[in-house]
Scaffold this motif. Structure first.
Motif, PDB file in Angstrom:
ATOM      1  N   LYS A  28       0.857  -1.180   0.000  1.00 12.49           N
ATOM      2  CA  LYS A  28       0.000   0.000   0.000  1.00 12.49           C
ATOM      3  C   LYS A  28       0.893   1.231   0.000  1.00 12.49           C
ATOM      4  O   LYS A  28       1.732   1.417   0.869  1.00 12.49           O
ATOM      5  N   ASP A  30      -0.502   4.533  -0.636  1.00 16.73           N
ATOM      6  CA  ASP A  30      -1.322   5.632  -0.140  1.00 16.73           C
ATOM      7  C   ASP A  30      -2.705   5.056   0.148  1.00 16.73           C
ATOM      8  O   ASP A  30      -2.963   3.898  -0.144  1.00 16.73           O
ATOM      9  N   GLU A  31      -3.600   5.856   0.683  1.00 21.84           N
ATOM     10  CA  GLU A  31      -4.956   5.383   0.963  1.00 21.84           C
ATOM     11  C   GLU A  31      -5.651   4.847  -0.283  1.00 21.84           C
ATOM     12  O   GLU A  31      -6.443   3.927  -0.206  1.00 21.84           O
ATOM     13  N   ASN A  32      -5.385   5.419  -1.440  1.00 23.27           N
ATOM     14  CA  ASN A  32      -6.056   5.029  -2.671  1.00 23.27           C
ATOM     15  C   ASN A  32      -5.123   4.434  -3.709  1.00 23.27           C
ATOM     16  O   ASN A  32      -5.511   4.296  -4.869  1.00 23.27           O
ATOM     17  N   VAL A  33      -3.892   4.094  -3.309  1.00 22.10           N
ATOM     18  CA  VAL A  33      -2.907   3.592  -4.269  1.00 22.10           C
ATOM     19  C   VAL A  33      -2.217   2.354  -3.718  1.00 22.10           C
ATOM     20  O   VAL A  33      -1.711   2.364  -2.598  1.00 22.10           O
ATOM     21  N   ALA A  67      -6.336  -6.440  -0.591  1.00 23.82           N
ATOM     22  CA  ALA A  67      -6.838  -5.070  -0.680  1.00 23.82           C
ATOM     23  C   ALA A  67      -8.008  -4.856   0.270  1.00 23.82           C
ATOM     24  O   ALA A  67      -8.111  -3.813   0.916  1.00 23.82           O
ATOM     25  N   LYS A  68      -8.880  -5.857   0.380  1.00 28.38           N
ATOM     26  CA  LYS A  68     -10.031  -5.747   1.279  1.00 28.38           C
ATOM     27  C   LYS A  68      -9.630  -5.894   2.748  1.00 28.38           C
ATOM     28  O   LYS A  68      -9.968  -5.051   3.582  1.00 28.38           O
ATOM     29  N   TRP A  73     -10.013  -1.782   1.653  1.00 25.67           N
ATOM     30  CA  TRP A  73     -10.736  -1.391   0.419  1.00 25.67           C
ATOM     31  C   TRP A  73     -11.978  -2.275   0.302  1.00 25.67           C
ATOM     32  O   TRP A  73     -12.011  -3.218  -0.470  1.00 25.67           O
ATOM     33  N   ASP A  75     -14.904  -1.497  -0.904  1.00 28.65           N
ATOM     34  CA  ASP A  75     -15.827  -1.134  -1.982  1.00 28.65           C
ATOM     35  C   ASP A  75     -15.407  -1.693  -3.338  1.00 28.65           C
ATOM     36  O   ASP A  75     -15.883  -1.240  -4.370  1.00 28.65           O
ATOM     37  N   ILE A  76     -14.527  -2.716  -3.370  1.00 33.56           N
ATOM     38  CA  ILE A  76     -14.150  -3.335  -4.641  1.00 33.56           C
ATOM     39  C   ILE A  76     -14.812  -4.706  -4.735  1.00 33.56           C
ATOM     40  O   ILE A  76     -15.083  -5.345  -3.726  1.00 33.56           O
TER      41      ILE A  76
END
Length: 78
Positions: A28, A30-33, A67-68, A73, A75-76
């Protein structure tokens, strides 16, 4: 940056009597990367302006799971 999480590893034949080792990891950034890293040992690679990552179906499932569960994450889709 965090320590990479191993998604998969294997060996494959690249020539007569020569085998390469491959490992696929995710970290990971960043929060979104997230960054997927593929390391291949045992062959000479040329460096170019682009790069790619080979990912197996099971490794993709592991990537989604990490990722989850590890990165939050939720929402994937699977």
């Amino acid at each position: 940056m965090e320590e990479p999480i191993l998604l998969g590893k294997d060996k494959f034949k690249i020539g007569e009597g020569e085998t390469a080792k491959r490992e696929l990891r995710v970290v990971k950034v960043d929060e979104n990367v997230i960054q997927v890293q593929e390391e291949v040992h045992g062959i000479i690679a040329l460096v170019g302006a682009s790069s790619s990552v080979n990912i197996k179906k099971e490794e993709l499932k592991n990537l989604i799971k990490v990722a989850k569960e590890e990165f939050g994450w939720t929402d994937i889709c699977e």
